[in-house]
Design a protein around this motif. Structure first.
Motif, PDB file in Angstrom:
ATOM      1  N   SER A   1       0.825  -1.212   0.000  1.00 15.75           N
ATOM      2  CA  SER A   1       0.000   0.000   0.000  1.00 15.75           C
ATOM      3  C   SER A   1       0.861   1.264   0.000  1.00 15.75           C
ATOM      4  N   LEU A   2       2.145   1.094  -0.308  1.00 16.60           N
ATOM      5  CA  LEU A   2       3.086   2.211  -0.198  1.00 16.60           C
ATOM      6  C   LEU A   2       2.879   3.247  -1.301  1.00 16.60           C
ATOM      7  N   GLU A   3       2.672   4.502  -0.895  1.00 15.31           N
ATOM      8  CA  GLU A   3       2.586   5.589  -1.874  1.00 15.31           C
ATOM      9  C   GLU A   3       3.466   6.743  -1.427  1.00 15.31           C
ATOM     10  N   PHE A   4       4.197   7.306  -2.373  1.00 17.39           N
ATOM     11  CA  PHE A   4       5.052   8.448  -2.046  1.00 17.39           C
ATOM     12  C   PHE A   4       5.416   9.172  -3.324  1.00 17.39           C
ATOM     13  N   LYS A   5       5.941  10.394  -3.155  1.00 17.45           N
ATOM     14  CA  LYS A   5       6.392  11.170  -4.310  1.00 17.45           C
ATOM     15  C   LYS A   5       7.907  11.259  -4.262  1.00 17.45           C
ATOM     16  N   LEU A   6       8.557  10.703  -5.271  1.00 21.61           N
ATOM     17  CA  LEU A   6      10.017  10.783  -5.333  1.00 21.61           C
ATOM     18  C   LEU A   6      10.402  12.178  -5.821  1.00 21.61           C
ATOM     19  N   LEU A   7      11.072  12.967  -4.981  1.00 22.16           N
ATOM     20  CA  LEU A   7      11.395  14.350  -5.369  1.00 22.16           C
ATOM     21  C   LEU A   7      12.762  14.455  -6.022  1.00 22.16           C
ATOM     22  N   SER A   8      13.731  13.712  -5.508  1.00 21.49           N
ATOM     23  CA  SER A   8      15.027  13.719  -6.180  1.00 21.49           C
ATOM     24  C   SER A   8      15.809  12.475  -5.793  1.00 21.49           C
TER      25      SER A   8
END
Ligand code: NAG
Ligand code: NAG
Ligand code: NAG
Length: 305
Positions: A277-284
């Protein structure tokens, strides 16, 4: 004092080169062969001037060939991190020579949470595992808090074949004993198979502490148990720079504000809350010589309901 040495790249380069020469000596059977090998292919250097050793170090930095290190196991230490630059410098200063003395083939990933939201160690580690496994089929995942330094060289950074291994079994902060019996914080080593079998770590513990109990319960529910590095080897120094970071200490056993930390609760949630269920925004994502910096937005504490 040690910080300034970390910032001096020559010093680190020296450590690496020393290690490489050492490995080659073992492989080729004697220092004379090694130096003859180098000197044949490059000009003869004048060692009477000390700075020559540093300015021409690059001539010695060919990586040993794969065959020269046939038995290295593949490790991937992952650090969860927020705004702890001093700890990072200090840790890198110790951990690279430490891992090289163990002759491991490894990469270090630093997982950094952006913003001033509540720290979520377990979710950051899930992110790290997902990103690191995109690069390589790692044999072992070392999950490492950034403010812990291993004290004993015989504390081998390798995984247990069968079970998740807790490595920080004796921290100076707790008089070198476990703070409580099911403690799983600080440093641990799991194979990707262990990690996936327990659906990773929970994503929903905002603020540090409660997730460790959840993780210990998950290990059991997934049919595994915790093995531990023996306390005379699993000794760690906790770096303590200021009062402010006290509140971010990941091993503190806060009762969770946002979810009850109970076995009962984990039984209900572990299959739906974790890697699947892992959600995230990769920024760099930046590769540095000493680590890969991964910066993510993992969201904020959801409203309490
Ligand atoms: C966090 O940052 C936001 C702006 O980015 C600010 O409005 C808020 O006050 C900050 N919160 C804390 C606790 O510093
Ligand atoms: C990691 O990357 C982020 C975003 O580019 C940057 O703000 C941060 O300073 C970097 N941290 C380290 C320790 O390299
Ligand atoms: C300081 C010094 O002696 N540097 C030497 C490093 O090696 C180059 C050749 O690769 C020489 O030209 C430099 O004099």
């Amino acid at each position: 004092m040690s910080l300034s040495r970390v910032e001096n790249p020559c010093f680190l380069l020296f450590l690496f080169v020393f290690q490489a020469i050492f490995i080659l000596i073992l492989y080729r059977g004697g220092p004379s062969n090694v130096f003859r090998g180098f000197l044949d292919s490059h000009q003869i250097l004048d060692y009477s001037k000390t700075h020559d050793v540093y300015t021409n170090l690059s001539l010695f930095t060919q990586a040993p060939s794969e065959e020269a290190m046939p038995y290295c196991s593949v490790q991937s230490p992952i650090f969860a991190y927020r705004n702890q630059e001093k700890y990072l410098h200090h840790l890198l200063y110790y951990i690279h020579p430490f891992l090289q003395r163990q002759q491991l083939s490894y990469s270090i990933y630093l997982i950094q949470q952006v913003g001033n939201g509540t720290f979520n160690r377990a979710k950051l580690l899930n992110v790290g595992v997902r990103e690191a496994l995109k690069d390589e089929d790692w044999d072992c995942l070392l999950l490492h808090d950034v403010d812990l330094v291993p004290e004993n060289d015989y504390n081998l950074y390798v995984c247990d074949e069968y079970y998740p291994k807790h490595m920080a079994s004796a921290m100076d902060k707790f008089q070198y004993t476990l703070p409580y019996k099911s403690f799983f914080g600080g440093v641990s080593a799991l194979t990707p198979e262990h990690y996936m079998k327990m659906n990773g770590f929970p994503n929903t513990y905002w603020g540090s502490g409660g997730e460790n109990d959840d993780i210990a319960t998950r290990i059991q529910l997934a049919g595994m148990k915790i093995v531990r590095t023996s306390p005379h080897l699993g000794r760690y120094k906790v770096m303590d720079y200021n009062e402010e970071t006290e509140t971010q200490e990941p091993w503190r056993r806060y009762s969770s504000f946002f979810r009850p930390t109970s076995r009962h609760n984990t039984i209900k949630t572990w299959k739906d809350d974790g890697m699947n269920s892992l959600e995230f925004k990769l920024l760099s994502r930046t590769e540095h010589p000493l680590y890969t910096n991964i910066t993510v937005d993992i969201g904020y504490v959801p409203p309490f309901s």
